[in-house]
Design a protein around this motif. Structure first.
Motif, short mmCIF file in Angstrom:
data_model
loop_
_atom_site.label_atom_id
_atom_site.label_comp_id
_atom_site.label_asym_id
_atom_site.label_seq_id
_atom_site.Cartn_x
_atom_site.Cartn_y
_atom_site.Cartn_z
N ILE A 1 0.85 -1.19 0.00
CA ILE A 1 0.00 0.00 0.00
C ILE A 1 0.88 1.24 0.00
N SER A 2 0.54 2.24 -0.81
CA SER A 2 1.30 3.48 -0.85
C SER A 2 1.21 4.22 0.48
N ASP A 3 2.17 5.11 0.73
CA ASP A 3 2.22 5.82 2.00
C ASP A 3 0.96 6.64 2.27
N ASP A 4 0.33 7.13 1.20
CA ASP A 4 -0.88 7.94 1.39
C ASP A 4 -2.17 7.11 1.27
N ASP A 5 -2.02 5.79 1.20
CA ASP A 5 -3.15 4.85 1.14
C ASP A 5 -4.01 5.02 -0.12
N SER A 6 -3.49 5.70 -1.13
CA SER A 6 -4.29 5.95 -2.33
C SER A 6 -4.22 4.81 -3.34
N THR A 7 -3.22 3.95 -3.22
CA THR A 7 -3.00 2.89 -4.20
C THR A 7 -2.54 1.63 -3.49
N GLY A 8 -2.99 0.50 -3.99
CA GLY A 8 -2.57 -0.78 -3.45
C GLY A 8 -2.21 -1.74 -4.57
N ALA A 9 -1.29 -2.65 -4.28
CA ALA A 9 -0.91 -3.70 -5.22
C ALA A 9 -1.08 -5.04 -4.54
N ILE A 10 -1.50 -6.04 -5.32
CA ILE A 10 -1.63 -7.40 -4.81
C ILE A 10 -0.98 -8.33 -5.82
N VAL A 11 -0.22 -9.31 -5.32
CA VAL A 11 0.57 -10.19 -6.17
C VAL A 11 0.46 -11.62 -5.64
N GLU A 12 0.40 -12.58 -6.56
CA GLU A 12 0.50 -13.99 -6.20
C GLU A 12 1.82 -14.51 -6.74
N VAL A 13 2.67 -15.03 -5.83
CA VAL A 13 3.96 -15.60 -6.19
C VAL A 13 3.93 -17.07 -5.78
N ASN A 14 4.32 -17.94 -6.72
CA ASN A 14 4.15 -19.38 -6.51
C ASN A 14 5.46 -20.13 -6.38
N CYS A 15 5.38 -21.27 -5.70
CA CYS A 15 6.48 -22.21 -5.59
C CYS A 15 5.85 -23.62 -5.57
N LEU B 1 7.46 -3.38 -6.10
CA LEU B 1 7.77 -2.98 -7.47
C LEU B 1 6.49 -2.74 -8.28
N VAL B 2 5.53 -3.63 -8.12
CA VAL B 2 4.25 -3.47 -8.82
C VAL B 2 3.57 -2.18 -8.39
N LEU B 3 3.59 -1.91 -7.09
CA LEU B 3 2.99 -0.68 -6.57
C LEU B 3 3.66 0.56 -7.16
N ASN B 4 4.97 0.56 -7.18
CA ASN B 4 5.71 1.75 -7.60
C ASN B 4 5.78 1.93 -9.11
N GLU B 5 5.89 0.83 -9.84
CA GLU B 5 6.12 0.90 -11.29
C GLU B 5 4.87 0.64 -12.11
N GLN B 6 3.89 -0.05 -11.53
CA GLN B 6 2.63 -0.38 -12.20
C GLN B 6 2.86 -0.90 -13.62
N PRO B 7 3.55 -2.03 -13.75
CA PRO B 7 3.82 -2.59 -15.08
C PRO B 7 2.52 -2.98 -15.79
N ALA B 8 2.58 -2.98 -17.13
CA ALA B 8 1.38 -3.25 -17.92
C ALA B 8 0.96 -4.70 -17.87
N LEU C 1 6.61 -6.71 -15.93
CA LEU C 1 7.06 -6.91 -14.55
C LEU C 1 8.39 -7.67 -14.52
N HIS C 2 8.48 -8.74 -15.31
CA HIS C 2 9.71 -9.53 -15.33
C HIS C 2 10.91 -8.71 -15.79
N ASP D 1 -2.37 -7.21 -9.55
CA ASP D 1 -3.34 -6.15 -9.83
C ASP D 1 -2.95 -4.91 -9.04
N VAL D 2 -3.35 -3.76 -9.57
CA VAL D 2 -3.18 -2.49 -8.87
C VAL D 2 -4.55 -1.86 -8.72
N LEU D 3 -4.87 -1.40 -7.52
CA LEU D 3 -6.16 -0.78 -7.23
C LEU D 3 -5.93 0.63 -6.72
#
Length: 275
Positions: free
Chosen positions: A65-79, A100-107, A112-113, A144-146
């Protein structure tokens, strides 16, 4: 040539690879530090390719979550195993990817990779390095980015075990109600915030199922439409967030709970590991 314990330790610190693998790489490279790193990278690439057909269904769902709570990122990483999912290095990698997803918001995942991971390698290269070190197939499955709506905020909830996570865009200041609605989404998996957001195709399918069931039960034709509408309303009550019974108090709906707290929900993203 003789490889010192200090040389092995320095290579391990630089790469994160196990001591024995570092020693073997240094021996094969005749003590050349850079060549040893390249050998370990090649080993990681071979391990990644070798395990490419393996199933990576375990892992973590993480948020940032961004410092100002305006944006959030959620990621699933698998093993491949829960053992690795509980590994601190794996968890740190997942958290770093979420940031990285939160800050860069890749398409997309390819973008992302390709992102810089630590100034020395990309996210993809780090995946290969960790695959070689850990010995399991690792994968970033989705993200996803919200963003907040109407000067609101984004709230995050991760269920214990980090196999289920939620982001919710809300307005209103009642933090308990914000947490409650995030936990509601985690627990009951609604398909939409309101019934207006349920796709027409889904509604028609539910009506078709209800109609066929009523006909097969021999219900009179003049009551079938009422039965179908009743079944559709029941579907909304079970599957639409605002119409669901509040999990903490089934005598009230989520909408009523939110109204009492002066909180509104605009969007949500829910990840369950493997779904």
């Amino acid at each position: 040539m003789s490889i010192s314990a200090q040389d092995v330790k320095e290579l391990r610190d630089a790469t994160g690879v196990g001591m024995m693998d570092c020693k073997k790489a240094l021996e094969e490279a005749d003590g050349d530090f850079d060549e040893a790193i390249e050998l370990l990278r090649k080993k990681g690439q071979k391990v990644a390719a070798k395990r490419a057909d393996r199933e990576a269904e375990k892992g973590l769902v993480v948020t940032a979550i961004s410092d100002d709570d305006s944006t959030g990122a959620i990621v699933e990483v698998n093993c491949e195993t829960d053992f690795v999912a509980r590994n601190d290095d794996f968890a740190s990698f997942a958290d770093r990817v979420a940031t990285l997803v939160l800050n860069e918001q890749p398409a997309d995942l390819d973008a992302l990779h390709a992102l810089d991971y630590n100034g020395e390698r990309t996210v993809q290269e780090e995946l290969v390095r960790m695959t070689g070190r850990i010995g399991e197939k690792l994968d970033i499955r989705r993200f996803d980015v919200l963003e907040a709506t109407n000067d609101g905020s984004v709230v995050s909830y991760i269920h214990p075990g980090s196999k289920l996570g939620v982001l919710v865009s809300v307005t209103g200041d009642d933090e308990q109600a914000q947490l409650d609605v995030a936990m509601q989404i985690a627990a009951l998996n609604p398909v939409a915030v309101s019934r207006d957001e349920v796709p027409e195709s889904v509604q028609e399918k539910e009506k078709e199922i209800a109609r066929e069931a009523a006909v097969s039960e021999g219900k009179p034709e003049h009551v079938i439409d009422n039965i179908v509408n009743g079944k559709l309303n029941r579907y909304f009550q079970d599957n639409v967030l605002l119409e669901q019974d509040f999990v903490k108090d089934a005598s009230t709906s989520v909408q009523e709970m939110l109204d009492d707290a002066d909180v509104s929900v605009h969007q949500f993203v829910r990840y369950a590991l493997g779904n």
